[in-house]
Design a protein around this motif. Structure first.
Motif, PDB file in Angstrom:
ATOM      1  N   UNK A  73       0.828  -1.218   0.000  1.00 42.47           N
ATOM      2  CA  UNK A  73       0.000   0.000   0.000  1.00 42.47           C
ATOM      3  C   UNK A  73       0.854   1.256   0.000  1.00 42.47           C
ATOM      4  N   UNK A  74       1.939   1.251   0.777  1.00 40.06           N
ATOM      5  CA  UNK A  74       2.777   2.452   0.894  1.00 40.06           C
ATOM      6  C   UNK A  74       3.581   2.701  -0.378  1.00 40.06           C
ATOM      7  N   UNK A  75       4.214   1.638  -0.927  1.00 43.35           N
ATOM      8  CA  UNK A  75       5.060   1.811  -2.120  1.00 43.35           C
ATOM      9  C   UNK A  75       4.215   2.206  -3.331  1.00 43.35           C
ATOM     10  N   UNK A  76       2.957   1.779  -3.368  1.00 42.61           N
ATOM     11  CA  UNK A  76       2.088   2.099  -4.510  1.00 42.61           C
ATOM     12  C   UNK A  76       1.469   3.501  -4.433  1.00 42.61           C
ATOM     13  N   UNK A  77       1.664   4.206  -3.304  1.00 38.93           N
ATOM     14  CA  UNK A  77       1.118   5.568  -3.184  1.00 38.93           C
ATOM     15  C   UNK A  77       1.762   6.486  -4.227  1.00 38.93           C
ATOM     16  N   UNK A  78       0.972   7.351  -4.880  1.00 38.92           N
ATOM     17  CA  UNK A  78       1.521   8.251  -5.910  1.00 38.92           C
ATOM     18  C   UNK A  78       2.628   9.160  -5.381  1.00 38.92           C
ATOM     19  N   UNK A  79       2.534   9.539  -4.091  1.00 36.33           N
ATOM     20  CA  UNK A  79       3.537  10.456  -3.528  1.00 36.33           C
ATOM     21  C   UNK A  79       4.618   9.724  -2.737  1.00 36.33           C
ATOM     22  N   UNK A  80       4.776   8.403  -2.984  1.00 36.14           N
ATOM     23  CA  UNK A  80       5.781   7.634  -2.250  1.00 36.14           C
ATOM     24  C   UNK A  80       7.172   8.218  -2.472  1.00 36.14           C
ATOM     25  N   UNK A  81       7.888   8.456  -1.381  1.00 36.79           N
ATOM     26  CA  UNK A  81       9.246   8.997  -1.438  1.00 36.79           C
ATOM     27  C   UNK A  81       9.302  10.506  -1.513  1.00 36.79           C
ATOM     28  N   UNK A  82       8.122  11.136  -1.656  1.00 39.74           N
ATOM     29  CA  UNK A  82       8.095  12.606  -1.759  1.00 39.74           C
ATOM     30  C   UNK A  82       7.694  13.263  -0.442  1.00 39.74           C
ATOM     31  N   UNK A  83       7.183  12.467   0.496  1.00 41.15           N
ATOM     32  CA  UNK A  83       6.761  13.007   1.785  1.00 41.15           C
ATOM     33  C   UNK A  83       7.823  12.714   2.838  1.00 41.15           C
ATOM     34  N   UNK A  84       7.782  13.485   3.924  1.00 39.84           N
ATOM     35  CA  UNK A  84       8.745  13.283   5.013  1.00 39.84           C
ATOM     36  C   UNK A  84       8.619  11.882   5.608  1.00 39.84           C
ATOM     37  N   UNK A  85       7.391  11.340   5.585  1.00 43.40           N
ATOM     38  CA  UNK A  85       7.137  10.026   6.191  1.00 43.40           C
ATOM     39  C   UNK A  85       7.771   8.889   5.393  1.00 43.40           C
ATOM     40  N   UNK A  86       7.874   9.057   4.057  1.00 39.52           N
ATOM     41  CA  UNK A  86       8.358   7.934   3.226  1.00 39.52           C
ATOM     42  C   UNK A  86       9.719   8.179   2.570  1.00 39.52           C
ATOM     43  N   UNK A  87      10.277   9.389   2.722  1.00 38.11           N
ATOM     44  CA  UNK A  87      11.598   9.669   2.123  1.00 38.11           C
ATOM     45  C   UNK A  87      12.694   8.734   2.643  1.00 38.11           C
ATOM     46  N   UNK A  88      12.806   8.533   3.972  1.00 46.46           N
ATOM     47  CA  UNK A  88      13.872   7.639   4.462  1.00 46.46           C
ATOM     48  C   UNK A  88      13.749   6.225   3.897  1.00 46.46           C
ATOM     49  N   UNK A  89      12.502   5.744   3.742  1.00 48.59           N
ATOM     50  CA  UNK A  89      12.288   4.400   3.205  1.00 48.59           C
ATOM     51  C   UNK A  89      12.743   4.329   1.752  1.00 48.59           C
ATOM     52  N   UNK A  90      12.399   5.327   0.937  1.00 46.62           N
ATOM     53  CA  UNK A  90      12.830   5.337  -0.462  1.00 46.62           C
ATOM     54  C   UNK A  90      14.345   5.360  -0.566  1.00 46.62           C
ATOM     55  N   UNK A  91      15.007   6.209   0.273  1.00 39.56           N
ATOM     56  CA  UNK A  91      16.469   6.271   0.261  1.00 39.56           C
ATOM     57  C   UNK A  91      17.069   4.908   0.609  1.00 39.56           C
ATOM     58  N   UNK A  92      16.471   4.243   1.578  1.00 49.05           N
ATOM     59  CA  UNK A  92      16.952   2.909   1.969  1.00 49.05           C
ATOM     60  C   UNK A  92      16.828   1.938   0.801  1.00 49.05           C
ATOM     61  N   UNK A  93      15.678   1.926   0.132  1.00 45.43           N
ATOM     62  CA  UNK A  93      15.458   1.002  -0.988  1.00 45.43           C
ATOM     63  C   UNK A  93      16.392   1.300  -2.151  1.00 45.43           C
ATOM     64  N   UNK A  94      16.692   2.579  -2.373  1.00 47.70           N
ATOM     65  CA  UNK A  94      17.586   2.958  -3.474  1.00 47.70           C
ATOM     66  C   UNK A  94      19.029   2.544  -3.197  1.00 47.70           C
ATOM     67  N   UNK A  95      19.358   2.374  -1.917  1.00 49.31           N
ATOM     68  CA  UNK A  95      20.733   1.984  -1.569  1.00 49.31           C
ATOM     69  C   UNK A  95      20.949   0.481  -1.689  1.00 49.31           C
ATOM     70  N   UNK A  96      19.859  -0.292  -1.787  1.00 49.74           N
ATOM     71  CA  UNK A  96      19.999  -1.750  -1.860  1.00 49.74           C
ATOM     72  C   UNK A  96      20.353  -2.177  -3.285  1.00 49.74           C
ATOM     73  N   UNK A  97      21.190  -3.219  -3.434  1.00 51.20           N
ATOM     74  CA  UNK A  97      21.470  -3.727  -4.785  1.00 51.20           C
ATOM     75  C   UNK A  97      20.198  -4.302  -5.380  1.00 51.20           C
ATOM     76  N   UNK A  98      20.063  -4.236  -6.703  1.00 51.32           N
ATOM     77  CA  UNK A  98      18.866  -4.774  -7.356  1.00 51.32           C
ATOM     78  C   UNK A  98      18.879  -6.288  -7.267  1.00 51.32           C
ATOM     79  N   UNK A  99      17.746  -6.861  -6.889  1.00 49.06           N
ATOM     80  CA  UNK A  99      17.595  -8.315  -6.872  1.00 49.06           C
ATOM     81  C   UNK A  99      18.215  -8.947  -5.645  1.00 49.06           C
ATOM     82  N   UNK A 100      18.168 -10.273  -5.587  1.00 54.92           N
ATOM     83  CA  UNK A 100      18.707 -11.040  -4.464  1.00 54.92           C
ATOM     84  C   UNK A 100      19.738 -12.025  -4.981  1.00 54.92           C
ATOM     85  N   UNK A 101      20.866 -12.123  -4.270  1.00 59.57           N
ATOM     86  CA  UNK A 101      21.886 -13.118  -4.652  1.00 59.57           C
ATOM     87  C   UNK A 101      21.597 -14.434  -3.990  1.00 59.57           C
TER      88      UNK A 101
END
Length: 680
Positions: free
Chosen positions: A652-680
């Motif tokens: 529900x949170x990741x699908x929000x149109x403003x995900x990563x643009x609000x103070x509440x979800x910015x730290x989460x987006x930054x965390x996800x962007x720092x992770x390598x793509x996929x799983x080893x």
């Protein structure tokens, strides 16, 4: 990316006492950054709060404080072995304290002095087996016990965690949105990390673990949803296949598809026809008919002018897929080729194959990881299929995708995951499930025999051979081991040859053989020249010999449930009744339960659920089985409800149109962007 996040991502070299050797030792434990260290949580706690004798439970690890009542006695015995004894008076009772092989403590034990000892309590003897002496001024609390290695001791790890927390705790920001923290009464991330490492009491430790479990699941699921969104944002191929040709191809198959196969075909073809990128998993039990569904998808791509690639984990399986597809497609003029490690680099055959591939003259290329080597270039790759997808690392799967421009992706797996978990753990993929056997197939009858019944088993197999059938004999080892008293492949081959030859030929295949040797043996077995094939688990995945109606598995209690089920899937691949004979004398309840489960059901999903219940997540959801990371604190079996709740919340949170643009979800987006793509 804010500076706060980058501070926690920096190397551990910034900590005191972390030189090149320590850095390497930490890397071996999977700890490379400050954040890794802060989330390397204890797996249990030692309670350093002194207890009264009346509160003690047998075999419990406890802390006792008292006065040394007798002078310490140090006794040496054996080579470099010693025992230190002394009595400790606690109120009006006296307890014997014994330390083994810690003679150096003798100077720290003085009669009449107050002492605090941590160890294991033995009720019958009123004795404490000492593990360590504690400082009197030590803060009385729970102390975390950490996973360690020969290279780095747990106490050193504990000191580094403390140093990192003291230095960087102000940089720990919340990743969970505030509304979720309030909804579930969760701790802040800073408080959770503190209380996981340094809890004041059991209640604090439990509250921290509850938060850590939810956060770990939430971040895992958020990452899956984020990857899925990134994938869907990229424009995929719109494969406009020829529907009439496809229907004609399906109608001319020598059997009718099951309802589950038809449903899966429709889901896959629907995805391929849309201009978004397909990323679908086809999950089906052993022998459920995944390969023909994959073949239909391949033919759909070919009718639209695209090439397809199928990557299998072993040469045996790759060759088998190539043979099947060749037989299916040859009448239709579809060119199928095989590329494996055995296709010698630099050879004329390989050069010609690669030239034909680049020109587009090869429609379907089947192979092992050789497909992702340099020089393998497609003209117009539209569909990528990986069989037993968990056998390949993310980088290998990604490398195959990069051979085309956003080709559609279909992954096949015969590793069943319980229905309750499948959609949750494969959250970044759309899932199609084949949950029924092809028409005419009979469930494999499974029997558990004792080793004393091996002769009876051989007699039964001979009766099957007389009816024109074939048999597998499987054993865990290749050659004799001094450690494990198991029947080995070479000995089993000798015994089988004595019993079945010269009337029936016996073959031997195992992982230590060269590729061409294995190929010769498998060809002879598939062609019926070899009647009995003695094998190790090299035949576990995918080998398809319809005339094989019996599989005998020696020391079956040494195999996991999932592995036994995969092995059983080598038989029962025709309308003929097939049999699985499990030969074992298990010494443990766990071993007996596994064999009992195998005799009770042939449903891979039921078996997977039982495996989870017996083993917990372990290898079932670890890298070995399903291509997933092992969780640090969470357990997908015990904490299934939390996992499913976290999946809904993350989606529900990741699908929000403003995900990563609000103070509440910015730290989460930054965390996800720092992770390598996929799983080893």
């Amino acid at each position: 990316m804010s500076s706060l996040e980058t501070i926690l991502e920096q190397s551990l070299a910034s900590l005191k006492g972390v030189g090149p050797k320590t850095l390497q030792a930490l890397q071996h434990l999977g700890i490379t950054t400050i954040e890794d260290l802060l989330t390397a949580f204890p797996f249990r706690y030692d309670d350093y709060r002194p207890k009264k004798i009346a509160e003690l439970i047998d075999q419990e690890k406890v802390t006792l404080r008292g006065v040394v009542a007798t002078a310490p006695v140090l006794v040496h015995f054996g080579r470099k072995k010693n025992r230190l004894n002394f009595n400790l008076q606690i109120d009006d009772q006296v307890v014997l304290v014994t330390f083994f092989n810690q003679g150096y403590l003798v100077d720290k034990v003085t009669q009449g002095a107050e002492l605090t000892v941590f160890g294991k309590w033995e009720s019958a003897r009123q004795q404490l087996l000492g593990m360590k002496l504690l400082s009197l001024n030590k803060k009385e609390r729970l102390a975390g016990v950490y996973r360690s290695s020969k290279e780095i001791h747990a106490t050193q790890l504990q000191r580094l965690v403390k140093q990192a927390f003291e230095r960087y705790h102000l940089q720990i920001s919340d990743l969970l949105p505030q509304n979720l923290q309030k909804k579930y009464h969760l701790l802040s991330r800073q408080q959770m990390i503190h209380d996981m490492h340094f809890p004041a009491d059991q209640a604090a430790a439990q509250a921290a673990k509850r938060t850590a479990v939810y956060e770990e699941f939430f971040l895992f699921e958020a990452r899956l949803q984020y990857l899925k969104q990134l994938d869907q944002q990229q424009s995929g191929l719109q494969i406009n296949y020829d529907n009439q040709q496809l229907k004609k191809f399906i109608s001319q198959l020598p059997f009718e598809l099951t309802a589950a196969q038809k449903r899966s075909v429709n889901e896959i073809c629907h995805d391929m026809h849309r201009p978004i990128h397909m990323n679908r998993l086809l999950q089906g039990d052993v022998g459920s008919g995944k390969t023909i569904v994959a073949a239909i998808a391949i033919y759909a791509a070919v009718t639209a002018g695209y090439q397809a690639a199928l990557m299998a984990p072993t040469e045996i399986l790759a060759r088998q897929h190539a043979d099947k597809l060749f037989r299916l497609f040859e009448p239709l003029g579809v060119n199928v080729s095989l590329l494996t490690g055995a296709t010698t680099s630099g050879s004329r055959q390989r050069r010609e194959l690669l030239q034909q591939l680049q020109k587009g003259a090869i429609n379907v290329l089947v192979g092992t990881h050789a497909l992702i080597q340099n020089g393998v270039e497609f003209k117009n790759l539209g569909l990528v299929i990986t069989d037993e997808q968990h056998r390949f690392g993310v980088n290998q799967r990604q490398a195959l995708r990069l051979k085309g421009v956003q080709p559609d992706v279909l992954a096949l797996t015969a590793t069943p995951i319980p229905r309750t978990l499948a959609l949750t753990v494969y959250g970044e993929m759309d899932v199609s499930i084949i949950n029924e056997l092809p028409q005419g197939r009979k469930p494999v009858k499974t029997f558990w025999l004792k080793k004393t019944q091996l002769q009876q088993a051989f007699n039964f197999i001979k009766e099957q051979l007389k009816q024109g059938q074939q048999a597998y004999l499987v054993t865990p080892l290749v050659s004799e081991s001094e450690v494990l008293d198991l029947q080995n492949a070479e000995q089993l081959s000798e015994d089988a040859t004595k019993f079945f030859a010269p009337e029936y030929q016996v073959g031997l295949i195992h992982g230590k053989m060269k590729s061409d040797e294995k190929e010769q043996i498998m060809t002879a077995f598939t062609g019926g020249k070899i009647a009995v094939l003695v094998a190790t688990t090299v035949i576990e995945v995918g080998v398809d010999v319809p005339k094989a109606s019996v599989i005998l598995i020696l020391d079956a209690d040494r195999f996991g449930l999932a592995q036994l089920h995969q092995l059983r899937g080598r038989v029962g691949r025709s309308s003929k009744q097939s049999y699985c004979l499990l030969v074992a004398d298990p010494k443990t309840d766990y071993g007996r339960e596994r064999l009992q489960t195998m005799t009770e059901t042939t449903d891979g999903f039921v078996i997977a659920q039982r495996d989870l219940e017996l083993r917990g997540q372990g290898d079932v959801l670890g890298n070995k089985q399903a291509g997933l990371p092992e969780f640090k604190v969470a357990d997908p079996v015990k904490d299934l409800r939390i996992l499913q709740t976290a999946q809904i919340d993350a989606s529900q949170i990741v699908k929000q149109p403003d995900f990563g643009k609000t103070a509440a979800t910015k730290p989460l987006l930054h965390y996800l962007q720092r992770q390598p793509l996929g799983f080893d």
